[in-house]
Scaffold this active site. Sequence first.
Site, PDB file in Angstrom:
ATOM      1  N   ASN A  79     -24.739 -10.807  24.894  1.00 10.45           N
ATOM      2  CA  ASN A  79     -23.729 -11.197  25.884  1.00 10.45           C
ATOM      3  C   ASN A  79     -22.783 -12.174  25.210  1.00 10.45           C
ATOM      4  O   ASN A  79     -23.239 -13.203  24.694  1.00 10.45           O
ATOM      5  CB  ASN A  79     -24.380 -11.876  27.092  1.00 10.45           C
ATOM      6  CG  ASN A  79     -25.198 -10.902  27.923  1.00 10.45           C
ATOM      7  OD1 ASN A  79     -25.211  -9.710  27.644  1.00 10.45           O
ATOM      8  ND2 ASN A  79     -25.877 -11.415  28.933  1.00 10.45           N
ATOM      9  N   GLU A  96     -30.655 -13.423  28.930  1.00  2.55           N
ATOM     10  CA  GLU A  96     -30.263 -14.786  28.582  1.00  2.55           C
ATOM     11  C   GLU A  96     -31.344 -15.829  28.867  1.00  2.55           C
ATOM     12  O   GLU A  96     -31.174 -16.748  29.681  1.00  2.55           O
ATOM     13  CB  GLU A  96     -28.975 -15.164  29.324  1.00  2.55           C
ATOM     14  CG  GLU A  96     -27.837 -14.254  29.007  1.00  2.55           C
ATOM     15  CD  GLU A  96     -26.505 -14.812  29.455  1.00  2.55           C
ATOM     16  OE1 GLU A  96     -26.450 -15.894  30.054  1.00  2.55           O
ATOM     17  OE2 GLU A  96     -25.499 -14.151  29.189  1.00  2.55           O
ATOM     18  N   GLU A 109     -22.964  -7.664  27.802  1.00  5.25           N
ATOM     19  CA  GLU A 109     -21.980  -8.315  28.677  1.00  5.25           C
ATOM     20  C   GLU A 109     -20.789  -8.799  27.867  1.00  5.25           C
ATOM     21  O   GLU A 109     -20.967  -9.408  26.814  1.00  5.25           O
ATOM     22  CB  GLU A 109     -22.572  -9.544  29.386  1.00  5.25           C
ATOM     23  CG  GLU A 109     -23.485  -9.238  30.515  1.00  5.25           C
ATOM     24  CD  GLU A 109     -23.992 -10.490  31.197  1.00  5.25           C
ATOM     25  OE1 GLU A 109     -23.297 -11.520  31.192  1.00  5.25           O
ATOM     26  OE2 GLU A 109     -25.130 -10.455  31.709  1.00  5.25           O
ATOM     27  N   HIS A 115     -33.267 -11.341  35.563  1.00  7.74           N
ATOM     28  CA  HIS A 115     -31.935 -11.957  35.501  1.00  7.74           C
ATOM     29  C   HIS A 115     -31.943 -13.176  36.410  1.00  7.74           C
ATOM     30  O   HIS A 115     -31.158 -13.302  37.344  1.00  7.74           O
ATOM     31  CB  HIS A 115     -30.852 -10.956  35.915  1.00  7.74           C
ATOM     32  CG  HIS A 115     -29.484 -11.305  35.386  1.00  7.74           C
ATOM     33  ND1 HIS A 115     -28.710 -10.446  34.628  1.00  7.74           N
ATOM     34  CD2 HIS A 115     -28.767 -12.439  35.499  1.00  7.74           C
ATOM     35  CE1 HIS A 115     -27.565 -11.038  34.322  1.00  7.74           C
ATOM     36  NE2 HIS A 115     -27.576 -12.245  34.835  1.00  7.74           N
ATOM     37  N   ARG A 149     -25.779  -1.172  33.785  1.00  7.37           N
ATOM     38  CA  ARG A 149     -26.786  -2.217  33.571  1.00  7.37           C
ATOM     39  C   ARG A 149     -26.941  -3.026  34.848  1.00  7.37           C
ATOM     40  O   ARG A 149     -25.977  -3.639  35.307  1.00  7.37           O
ATOM     41  CB  ARG A 149     -26.365  -3.122  32.410  1.00  7.37           C
ATOM     42  CG  ARG A 149     -27.289  -4.299  32.172  1.00  7.37           C
ATOM     43  CD  ARG A 149     -26.842  -5.135  30.993  1.00  7.37           C
ATOM     44  NE  ARG A 149     -27.750  -6.247  30.751  1.00  7.37           N
ATOM     45  CZ  ARG A 149     -27.417  -7.537  30.959  1.00  7.37           C
ATOM     46  NH1 ARG A 149     -26.200  -7.854  31.403  1.00  7.37           N
ATOM     47  NH2 ARG A 149     -28.284  -8.494  30.731  1.00  7.37           N
ATOM     48  N   TYR A 166     -18.866 -14.201  25.467  1.00 13.17           N
ATOM     49  CA  TYR A 166     -17.666 -14.538  26.226  1.00 13.17           C
ATOM     50  C   TYR A 166     -16.663 -15.317  25.398  1.00 13.17           C
ATOM     51  O   TYR A 166     -15.461 -15.053  25.457  1.00 13.17           O
ATOM     52  CB  TYR A 166     -18.035 -15.297  27.505  1.00 13.17           C
ATOM     53  CG  TYR A 166     -18.762 -14.405  28.464  1.00 13.17           C
ATOM     54  CD1 TYR A 166     -20.157 -14.322  28.468  1.00 13.17           C
ATOM     55  CD2 TYR A 166     -18.060 -13.571  29.336  1.00 13.17           C
ATOM     56  CE1 TYR A 166     -20.832 -13.457  29.319  1.00 13.17           C
ATOM     57  CE2 TYR A 166     -18.716 -12.706  30.194  1.00 13.17           C
ATOM     58  CZ  TYR A 166     -20.105 -12.650  30.173  1.00 13.17           C
ATOM     59  OH  TYR A 166     -20.764 -11.784  31.004  1.00 13.17           O
TER      60      TYR A 166
HETATM   61  C1  GCO Z   1     -24.374 -14.717  32.074  1.00 14.52           C
HETATM   62  C2  GCO Z   1     -24.959 -13.936  33.117  1.00 14.52           C
HETATM   63  C3  GCO Z   1     -23.999 -13.386  34.132  1.00 14.52           C
HETATM   64  C4  GCO Z   1     -22.763 -14.234  34.383  1.00 14.52           C
HETATM   65  C5  GCO Z   1     -21.646 -13.838  33.445  1.00 14.52           C
HETATM   66  C6  GCO Z   1     -20.407 -14.707  33.653  1.00 14.52           C
HETATM   67  O1  GCO Z   1     -24.164 -14.140  31.004  1.00 14.52           O
HETATM   68  O2  GCO Z   1     -24.180 -15.907  32.278  1.00 14.52           O
HETATM   69  O3  GCO Z   1     -25.641 -12.826  32.535  1.00 14.52           O
HETATM   70  O4  GCO Z   1     -24.821 -13.358  35.252  1.00 14.52           O
HETATM   71  O5  GCO Z   1     -22.296 -14.044  35.686  1.00 14.52           O
HETATM   72  O6  GCO Z   1     -22.032 -14.015  32.142  1.00 14.52           O
HETATM   73  O7  GCO Z   1     -20.751 -16.054  33.487  1.00 14.52           O
END
Ligand code: GCO
Length: 467
Positions: free
Chosen positions: A305, A176, A371, A131, A87, A307
């Site tokens: 995405n 995003e 992500e 992006h 990607r 985290y």
């Molecule tokens: C995001 C972006 C990435 C970041 C990654 C870590 O999700 O914020 O797509 O460019 O670098 O997530 O923060």
Amino acid sequence: MTTLALHNATASEVAFPPTFRWGAATAAYQIEGAADEDGRTPSIWDTFSRTPGKVRNGDTGDIAADHYHCMREDVAIMAALGLTDYRFSVSWPRVQPGGRGPASQKGLDFYRALVDELLAKGIRPVLTLYHWDLPQELEDAGGWPQRDTAQRFADYTALVAEALGDRVHTWTTLNEPWCAAFLGYAEGVHAPGRTEPEAALRAAHHLNLAHGLAVDVLREQAHPSAEVSLTLNLAAVRPLSDSPTDTDAARRIDALANRIFLDPVFHGRYPQDLRADTAKLTDWSFVQDGDLPIISRPIDSLGINYYSPTMIAAGSHPLPSPWPAAQEHVRFVPAPGPRTAMDWPVDADGLHELLTRLRDELPDTPLLITENGAAYDDYADPTGAVHDPERITYLRSHLQAVHRAMAAGADVRGYFLWSLLDNFEWAYGYSKRFGIVHVDFATQRRTPKDSALWYADVVAQGRLPHD
Ligand code: GCO
């Protein structure tokens, strides 16, 4: 492998279907460098990173991981890891200098070479059109709060689709849009660094409109079998308690983070509670007749995405806030547990929560984890090896969560790890390393970390190794 078969896998074995897509993700401004090479003009991130105090250590994407010149080496690394997908994003100002007018063939040539190199190695290209690197001239003309920017994006999409539509497998219109709209135009911690809450809501709508216009272009110009997608950083929102005030605070953030995109794209409407919550700021008259049918054009998959989860309670949030009109009602509660170098809590249950929510809310939409990954303070030891056990632990727990969600019926088709390479982490510059491949930015030397070797084994086996 069917859901049943997933259920039947031995308890300790976390096996994925043989068709599961294993990838890694990057973004143009974060890895390419060559900021003014071959006719590329500045994006809002070139401007923002040059603005004193905006990016840690004054870092910029001028060189980054020099992927523009190291592309073949990087694709060889992807092939050595056995990735099925890669990607990446296209730099808008590289392929359409100034954001208007004809394409730069030199700019397109880089992406033609990248896509052909990937295909030659049997790796599926997954192309993100946006992006965050808006051409500066379009920001000067108003940026995403300006409706015309959506049409500019459709024109840019047509240029890329004309060049690559015959051989790119998956097209993601936006990465995003929440960050682009609310970090960029409300909190101001991302480019273009504006703190205008009402403009951020307009930006969110015009990004949604840009998405829909781009879907129409791709359906027209990309290969008929091309997969058209959108990537959202949906928040796994949790109220601190089940009190009415905490649950309402969570509802507000769910509306501003998630349903402001999910509802128009998949249901052709904006949530009524969102309009009510933001009524002091706007009457939403920037939404014109005909917009929502465009925004809700059918797409083939949704990229997620993820985290870490987001814990919300009643309270207030400091200004400037990324949450228009919500800041006097919410506060963010730091979740307990281990944290990454970004100070983000490690909690894979949030991913399971998101995937099972989407299983229920969007049962007919295939999902891709576009992500997932973590930053840790990696360093090369005297032998040059980079040991990153915390990252392996993070990846394992999140892949287990994906597997649990799939066993519970979530239609997850693939997992793209963020990130292939250490890269420019936006306002953090190069101070945060998300890569499974270490980059020595002084020499551009690439060193696969232990996590890269671990991931290559997962990809090869199609399952998680036993603990
Ligand atoms: C995001 C972006 C990435 C970041 C990654 C870590 O999700 O914020 O797509 O460019 O670098 O997530 O923060």
